[in-house]
Design a protein around this motif. Structure first.
Motif, PDB file in Angstrom:
ATOM      1  N   GLU A  47       0.859  -1.184   0.000  1.00  0.00           N
ATOM      2  CA  GLU A  47       0.000   0.000   0.000  1.00  0.00           C
ATOM      3  C   GLU A  47       0.895   1.233   0.000  1.00  0.00           C
ATOM      4  OE1 GLU A  47      -3.643   1.946   2.597  1.00  0.00           O
ATOM      5  OE2 GLU A  47      -2.714   0.088   3.261  1.00  0.00           O
ATOM      6  N   CYS A  48       0.492   2.245  -0.759  1.00  0.00           N
ATOM      7  CA  CYS A  48       1.283   3.467  -0.868  1.00  0.00           C
ATOM      8  C   CYS A  48       0.376   4.660  -0.590  1.00  0.00           C
ATOM      9  CB  CYS A  48       1.889   3.566  -2.260  1.00  0.00           C
ATOM     10  SG  CYS A  48       2.900   5.022  -2.489  1.00  0.00           S
ATOM     11  N   LEU A  49       0.754   5.471   0.397  1.00  0.00           N
ATOM     12  CA  LEU A  49       0.001   6.672   0.741  1.00  0.00           C
ATOM     13  C   LEU A  49       0.849   7.885   0.401  1.00  0.00           C
ATOM     14  CD1 LEU A  49      -1.122   5.571   4.298  1.00  0.00           C
ATOM     15  CD2 LEU A  49      -2.472   5.447   2.217  1.00  0.00           C
ATOM     16  N   LYS A  50       0.236   8.882  -0.221  1.00  0.00           N
ATOM     17  CA  LYS A  50       0.957  10.100  -0.566  1.00  0.00           C
ATOM     18  C   LYS A  50       0.164  11.315  -0.119  1.00  0.00           C
ATOM     19  CE  LYS A  50       3.878   9.284  -4.491  1.00  0.00           C
ATOM     20  NZ  LYS A  50       4.107   9.677  -5.879  1.00  0.00           N
ATOM     21  N   PHE A  51       0.908  12.355   0.258  1.00  0.00           N
ATOM     22  CA  PHE A  51       0.310  13.640   0.613  1.00  0.00           C
ATOM     23  C   PHE A  51       1.100  14.718  -0.105  1.00  0.00           C
ATOM     24  CE2 PHE A  51      -0.012  17.447   3.253  1.00  0.00           C
ATOM     25  CZ  PHE A  51      -1.388  17.565   3.345  1.00  0.00           C
ATOM     26  N   LYS A  52       0.406  15.563  -0.849  1.00  0.00           N
ATOM     27  CA  LYS A  52       1.063  16.607  -1.633  1.00  0.00           C
ATOM     28  C   LYS A  52       0.552  17.968  -1.179  1.00  0.00           C
ATOM     29  CE  LYS A  52      -0.146  16.807  -5.922  1.00  0.00           C
ATOM     30  NZ  LYS A  52      -0.296  16.657  -7.377  1.00  0.00           N
ATOM     31  N   THR A  53       1.487  18.923  -1.042  1.00  0.00           N
ATOM     32  CA  THR A  53       1.102  20.267  -0.640  1.00  0.00           C
ATOM     33  C   THR A  53       2.046  21.294  -1.240  1.00  0.00           C
ATOM     34  OG1 THR A  53       0.580  21.694   1.215  1.00  0.00           O
ATOM     35  CG2 THR A  53       2.443  20.236   1.489  1.00  0.00           C
ATOM     36  N   ASP A  54       1.567  22.516  -1.320  1.00  0.00           N
ATOM     37  CA  ASP A  54       2.416  23.634  -1.736  1.00  0.00           C
ATOM     38  C   ASP A  54       2.339  24.766  -0.710  1.00  0.00           C
ATOM     39  OD1 ASP A  54      -0.164  24.435  -2.193  1.00  0.00           O
ATOM     40  OD2 ASP A  54       0.167  25.116  -4.241  1.00  0.00           O
ATOM     41  N   GLN A  55       1.816  24.462   0.473  1.00  0.00           N
ATOM     42  CA  GLN A  55       1.659  25.440   1.540  1.00  0.00           C
ATOM     43  C   GLN A  55       2.864  25.426   2.471  1.00  0.00           C
ATOM     44  OE1 GLN A  55      -1.001  27.544   1.643  1.00  0.00           O
ATOM     45  NE2 GLN A  55      -1.529  26.578  -0.302  1.00  0.00           N
TER      46      GLN A  55
END
Length: 104
Positions: A47-55
């Protein structure tokens, strides 16, 4: 791969993933300065979890997640994480020390 939208959900699911299989779970951070994007990834090869942000505010949250993973890796997956978050909250509420500047 799953991009998780909520920060709290990402942290909860990442901790669950680590506790399920601490031997093969990896945590990766990737920052692209030209895009100004930060991507956090937690995977156990299934399982692969990702979180992307530009803040920019998310950097402080990333530091807390690092502390959680350091605690889990050092003390074992069965450690109580409320101790980690409690210590951080105490440090944030301490009054700032005054500098050694000139007295008036």
């Amino acid at each position: 791969m799953v991009y998780v939208v909520s920060w709290d959900e990402f942290v909860d699911r990442s901790v669950q993933l680590f506790r399920a299989d601490p031997e093969s779970t990896r945590y990766v951070m990737k920052y692209r300065h030209c895009d100004g994007k930060l991507v956090l990834k937690v995977t156990d090869n299934k399982e692969c979890l990702k979180f992307k942000t530009d803040q920019a505010q998310e950097a402080k949250k990333m530091e807390k997640l690092n502390n959680i993973f350091f605690t889990l890796m050092a003390r074992g997956p069965d450690v109580d994480l409320s101790e980690v978050t409690g210590k951080e909250q105490m440090m944030e509420t301490q009054p700032a020390k005054k500098g050694r500047g000139r007295k008036q």
